[in-house]
Design a protein around this motif. Structure first.
Motif, short mmCIF file in Angstrom:
data_model
loop_
_atom_site.label_atom_id
_atom_site.label_comp_id
_atom_site.label_asym_id
_atom_site.label_seq_id
_atom_site.Cartn_x
_atom_site.Cartn_y
_atom_site.Cartn_z
N UNK A 19 -1.56 -5.59 1.80
CA UNK A 19 -2.39 -5.75 0.60
C UNK A 19 -3.79 -5.17 0.77
N UNK A 20 -4.22 -4.97 2.00
CA UNK A 20 -5.56 -4.42 2.23
C UNK A 20 -5.67 -3.01 1.65
N UNK A 21 -4.55 -2.30 1.62
CA UNK A 21 -4.57 -0.93 1.11
C UNK A 21 -5.20 0.06 2.08
N UNK A 22 -5.61 -0.41 3.24
CA UNK A 22 -6.27 0.45 4.22
C UNK A 22 -5.22 1.25 4.99
N UNK A 23 -5.34 2.56 4.97
CA UNK A 23 -4.35 3.43 5.62
C UNK A 23 -4.20 3.12 7.11
N UNK A 24 -5.31 2.90 7.80
CA UNK A 24 -5.25 2.63 9.24
C UNK A 24 -4.51 1.33 9.50
N UNK A 25 -4.78 0.30 8.71
CA UNK A 25 -4.08 -0.98 8.89
C UNK A 25 -2.60 -0.84 8.60
N UNK A 26 -2.26 -0.06 7.60
CA UNK A 26 -0.86 0.14 7.27
C UNK A 26 -0.12 0.83 8.42
N UNK A 27 -0.76 1.80 9.05
CA UNK A 27 -0.15 2.46 10.21
C UNK A 27 0.00 1.49 11.38
N UNK A 28 -1.01 0.67 11.60
CA UNK A 28 -0.97 -0.29 12.71
C UNK A 28 0.07 -1.38 12.48
N UNK A 29 0.26 -1.76 11.25
CA UNK A 29 1.20 -2.82 10.91
C UNK A 29 2.59 -2.50 11.45
N UNK A 30 3.00 -1.26 11.31
CA UNK A 30 4.33 -0.86 11.78
C UNK A 30 4.45 -0.94 13.29
N UNK A 31 3.32 -0.85 13.99
CA UNK A 31 3.34 -0.83 15.46
C UNK A 31 3.15 -2.21 16.08
N UNK A 45 -9.78 -6.65 15.93
CA UNK A 45 -11.17 -6.29 15.64
C UNK A 45 -11.45 -6.30 14.14
N UNK A 46 -10.48 -5.87 13.33
CA UNK A 46 -10.66 -5.88 11.87
C UNK A 46 -10.82 -7.31 11.36
N UNK A 47 -10.01 -8.23 11.88
CA UNK A 47 -10.17 -9.64 11.50
C UNK A 47 -11.48 -10.21 12.02
N UNK A 48 -11.89 -9.79 13.19
CA UNK A 48 -13.13 -10.28 13.77
C UNK A 48 -14.34 -9.87 12.93
N UNK A 49 -14.36 -8.61 12.51
CA UNK A 49 -15.49 -8.07 11.74
C UNK A 49 -15.36 -8.30 10.24
N UNK A 50 -14.13 -8.58 9.79
CA UNK A 50 -13.92 -8.64 8.34
C UNK A 50 -14.03 -7.24 7.77
N UNK A 51 -13.27 -6.31 8.34
CA UNK A 51 -13.35 -4.91 7.91
C UNK A 51 -11.98 -4.39 7.50
N UNK A 52 -11.95 -3.16 7.04
CA UNK A 52 -10.71 -2.50 6.65
C UNK A 52 -9.96 -3.27 5.56
N UNK A 53 -10.70 -3.91 4.69
CA UNK A 53 -10.07 -4.63 3.59
C UNK A 53 -9.63 -6.05 3.93
N UNK A 54 -9.92 -6.51 5.13
CA UNK A 54 -9.57 -7.88 5.53
C UNK A 54 -10.80 -8.77 5.52
#
Length: 127
Positions: A19-31, A45-54
């Motif tokens: 749901x974030x719509x962030x391309x980098x997160x979408x790629x990481x999700x599969x991995x 790190x994205x959850x820690x910082x509240x970044x990349x749409x999270x």
């Protein structure tokens, strides 16, 4: 992947990443399900910082970073050290921060090693 915490709801995390719509997160999700260290570090790190749409979520950040650290990620160790050094999502604890930084200082990556050593020096100077 074994998330090590029965209460951890990976389905919810996967939904949030999509749901974030962030391309980098979408790629990481599969991995993530394969336990990919880079993906674990990135999402943590994205959850820690509240970044990349999270939104910042320290419980989720710690789960991802701890799994990555346990799997040998010195970058995750550095993030965890920062959390304890600065009281991000946990009570500030200089000794715990030092233990994470000491482990990160053994990294084969020069940038991680140098940052960990700088952080150790900063903690020593602030006492």
């Amino acid at each position: 992947m074994d998330w090590g915490n029965n209460s951890f709801d990976f389905a919810n995390v996967e939904r949030e990443l999509r749901e974030s719509g962030d391309d980098a997160l979408l790629r990481m999700c599969a991995r993530l399900d394969e336990g990919d260290l880079e993906a674990l570090e990135f999402v943590g790190a994205a959850y820690l910082r509240g970044s990349n749409g999270l939104r910042a979520d320290f419980d989720k950040a710690f789960t991802f970073l701890q799994i990555a650290a346990n799997a040998g990620s010195t970058e995750a160790l550095l993030h965890l050290g920062d959390c304890y050094a600065y009281g991000i999502g946990v009570a500030a604890d200089a000794e715990t921060a030092r233990s994470y930084y000491r482990l990160a200082a053994q990294s084969p990556q020069a940038s991680v090693r140098e940052t960990a050593l700088r952080q150790l020096k900063r903690l020593d100077e602030n006492e």
